[in-house]
Design a protein around this motif. Structure first.
Motif, mmCIF file in Angstrom:
data_model
loop_
_atom_site.group_PDB
_atom_site.id
_atom_site.type_symbol
_atom_site.label_atom_id
_atom_site.label_comp_id
_atom_site.label_asym_id
_atom_site.label_seq_id
_atom_site.Cartn_x
_atom_site.Cartn_y
_atom_site.Cartn_z
ATOM 1 N N UNK A 145 86.675 48.074 35.832
ATOM 2 C CA UNK A 145 86.258 49.305 36.494
ATOM 3 C C UNK A 145 84.872 49.781 36.110
ATOM 4 N N UNK A 146 84.102 48.949 35.422
ATOM 5 C CA UNK A 146 82.762 49.359 35.000
ATOM 6 C C UNK A 146 81.736 49.217 36.110
ATOM 7 N N UNK A 147 81.953 48.272 37.016
ATOM 8 C CA UNK A 147 81.064 48.074 38.156
ATOM 9 C C UNK A 147 81.770 47.178 39.160
ATOM 10 N N UNK A 148 81.247 47.151 40.371
ATOM 11 C CA UNK A 148 81.801 46.261 41.379
ATOM 12 C C UNK A 148 81.670 44.815 40.920
ATOM 13 N N UNK A 149 80.515 44.467 40.365
ATOM 14 C CA UNK A 149 80.292 43.087 39.904
ATOM 15 C C UNK A 149 81.312 42.684 38.855
ATOM 16 N N UNK A 150 81.554 43.541 37.865
ATOM 17 C CA UNK A 150 82.508 43.214 36.810
ATOM 18 C C UNK A 150 83.913 43.027 37.383
ATOM 19 N N UNK A 151 84.297 43.890 38.325
ATOM 20 C CA UNK A 151 85.625 43.781 38.919
ATOM 21 C C UNK A 151 85.759 42.501 39.745
ATOM 22 N N UNK A 152 84.697 42.166 40.481
ATOM 23 C CA UNK A 152 84.731 40.951 41.283
ATOM 24 C C UNK A 152 84.857 39.710 40.400
ATOM 25 N N UNK A 153 84.138 39.696 39.301
ATOM 26 C CA UNK A 153 84.227 38.559 38.381
ATOM 27 C C UNK A 153 85.642 38.440 37.837
ATOM 28 N N UNK A 201 89.400 44.348 48.800
ATOM 29 C CA UNK A 201 88.758 45.267 49.744
ATOM 30 C C UNK A 201 88.426 46.597 49.061
ATOM 31 N N UNK A 202 89.329 47.095 48.244
ATOM 32 C CA UNK A 202 89.100 48.373 47.567
ATOM 33 C C UNK A 202 87.896 48.289 46.627
ATOM 34 N N UNK A 203 87.788 47.169 45.909
ATOM 35 C CA UNK A 203 86.650 46.989 45.002
ATOM 36 C C UNK A 203 85.347 46.989 45.791
ATOM 37 N N UNK A 204 85.318 46.287 46.910
ATOM 38 C CA UNK A 204 84.098 46.215 47.712
ATOM 39 C C UNK A 204 83.768 47.565 48.352
ATOM 40 N N UNK A 205 84.789 48.301 48.766
ATOM 41 C CA UNK A 205 84.527 49.624 49.344
ATOM 42 C C UNK A 205 83.956 50.576 48.297
ATOM 43 N N UNK A 206 84.456 50.489 47.067
ATOM 44 C CA UNK A 206 83.888 51.315 46.003
ATOM 45 C C UNK A 206 82.441 50.922 45.744
ATOM 46 N N UNK A 207 82.172 49.622 45.773
ATOM 47 C CA UNK A 207 80.797 49.163 45.593
ATOM 48 C C UNK A 207 79.892 49.650 46.705
ATOM 49 N N UNK A 208 80.426 49.681 47.918
ATOM 50 C CA UNK A 208 79.663 50.183 49.066
ATOM 51 C C UNK A 208 79.368 51.663 48.890
ATOM 52 N N UNK A 216 77.568 46.878 55.186
ATOM 53 C CA UNK A 216 78.097 45.562 54.819
ATOM 54 C C UNK A 216 79.532 45.410 55.328
ATOM 55 N N UNK A 217 79.812 44.302 55.947
ATOM 56 C CA UNK A 217 81.158 44.010 56.447
ATOM 57 C C UNK A 217 82.043 43.648 55.253
ATOM 58 N N UNK A 218 82.950 44.547 54.882
ATOM 59 C CA UNK A 218 83.770 44.371 53.687
ATOM 60 C C UNK A 218 84.681 43.148 53.787
ATOM 61 N N UNK A 219 85.314 42.967 54.933
ATOM 62 C CA UNK A 219 86.246 41.840 55.072
ATOM 63 C C UNK A 219 85.504 40.507 55.027
ATOM 64 N N UNK A 220 84.346 40.443 55.664
ATOM 65 C CA UNK A 220 83.555 39.218 55.614
ATOM 66 C C UNK A 220 83.059 38.968 54.196
ATOM 67 N N UNK A 221 82.619 40.028 53.522
ATOM 68 C CA UNK A 221 82.155 39.880 52.146
ATOM 69 C C UNK A 221 83.274 39.353 51.241
ATOM 70 N N UNK A 222 84.492 39.853 51.447
ATOM 71 C CA UNK A 222 85.626 39.376 50.656
ATOM 72 C C UNK A 222 85.840 37.885 50.855
ATOM 73 N N UNK A 223 85.712 37.424 52.100
ATOM 74 C CA UNK A 223 85.863 35.996 52.372
ATOM 75 C C UNK A 223 84.759 35.184 51.696
ATOM 76 N N UNK A 224 83.552 35.745 51.659
ATOM 77 C CA UNK A 224 82.441 35.035 51.038
ATOM 78 C C UNK A 224 82.655 34.880 49.528
ATOM 79 N N UNK A 225 83.265 35.878 48.904
ATOM 80 C CA UNK A 225 83.526 35.794 47.465
ATOM 81 C C UNK A 225 84.693 34.851 47.155
ATOM 82 N N UNK A 226 85.773 34.996 47.895
ATOM 83 C CA UNK A 226 86.982 34.229 47.565
ATOM 84 C C UNK A 226 86.942 32.804 48.105
#
Length: 224
Positions: free
Chosen positions: A102-110, A159-166, A175-185
């Motif tokens: 929960x420190x940043x979007x990047x940390x949560x995504x990692x 999606x929630x993590x990306x929306x918080x980052x947005x 930024x398209x959240x659903x597309x971004x999620x696909x790009x990460x996963x």
């Protein structure tokens, strides 16, 4: 990917599984020891039958009850039916969910992608888990239940993590959240599932997240 305890409780309650999750194999009983011991016996009974080579399609509640030394009513008090029980059994065999920093979007995504990487390693090393998933894919009702109860909530966490980052300005507006999620996963799924011999280096999650973030931050924003 991971989900919060609240999400776990909600998804299992919605489908009819245990509200508080499945006890880890070999874990000491917590809370209500007698209840936990019974639930552990049921889960272990299913695992034992699978290890003995009994196909999932032939695992009836009656057979599971006999193996676990409990009555059918005991199982039905805890699970709505076979699919709910099997989903919890599979969840107990997988890599435990991690807590997002929960420190940043990047940390949560990692952390989310690291969970996927570790799950991929677990799938490669566990012949039993690999066998269970292969059988699940031949049972549409069970496969759909697994996606509804496990996969979809994990996707919503992403999606929630990306929306918080947005909202926090870590992603460009629009930024398209659903597309971004696909790009990460996508890259992690490709490496861990589609390429079972592909390397899963310890820094893979971090490299994927940083690479995708660089691309998202330099491209023109699109409408979500």
């Amino acid at each position: 990917m991971v989900e919060t305890q609240e999400a776990t409780t909600a998804r299992r309650a919605r489908y009819g599984g245990r509200a508080q999750g499945v006890p880890e194999r070999g874990a000491p009983a917590r809370g209500r020891p007698r209840s936990e011991a019974v639930e552990q016996a049921i889960v272990e009974g299913v695992v034992q039958l699978i290890e003995d080579g009994v196909p999932l399609a032939e695992l009836s509640i009656e057979r599971i009850a006999r193996t676990a030394g409990v009555g059918k009513a005991t199982i039905y008090r805890r699970w709505k039916g076979r699919e709910a029980l099997f989903v919890d059994v599979v969840a107990s065999m997988e890599v435990p969910d991690a807590v997002l920093p929960g420190t940043s979007m990047r940390d949560d995504l990692i952390r989310l992608l690291e969970h996927m990487r570790r799950r991929g390693l677990n799938m490669r090393s566990s012949a039993l888990l690999h066998n269970v998933f292969a059988q699940m894919k031949t049972l549409p009702k069970l496969w759909d239940a697994y996606h509804e109860v496990v996969v979809e909530p994990r996707r919503r966490v992403m999606y929630d993590v990306l929306r918080r980052g947005l909202a926090d300005g870590e992603l460009a507006p629009g930024t398209d959240v659903e597309l971004a999620a696909d790009l990460f996963t996508g890259p992690m799924l490709l490496r861990s599932v589609m390429r079972p011999d592909g390397p899963l280096a310890e820094d893979l999650a971090e490299r994927i997240v940083d690479g995708v973030l660089t691309g998202l931050r330099t491209q023109a924003p699109t409408t979500a």
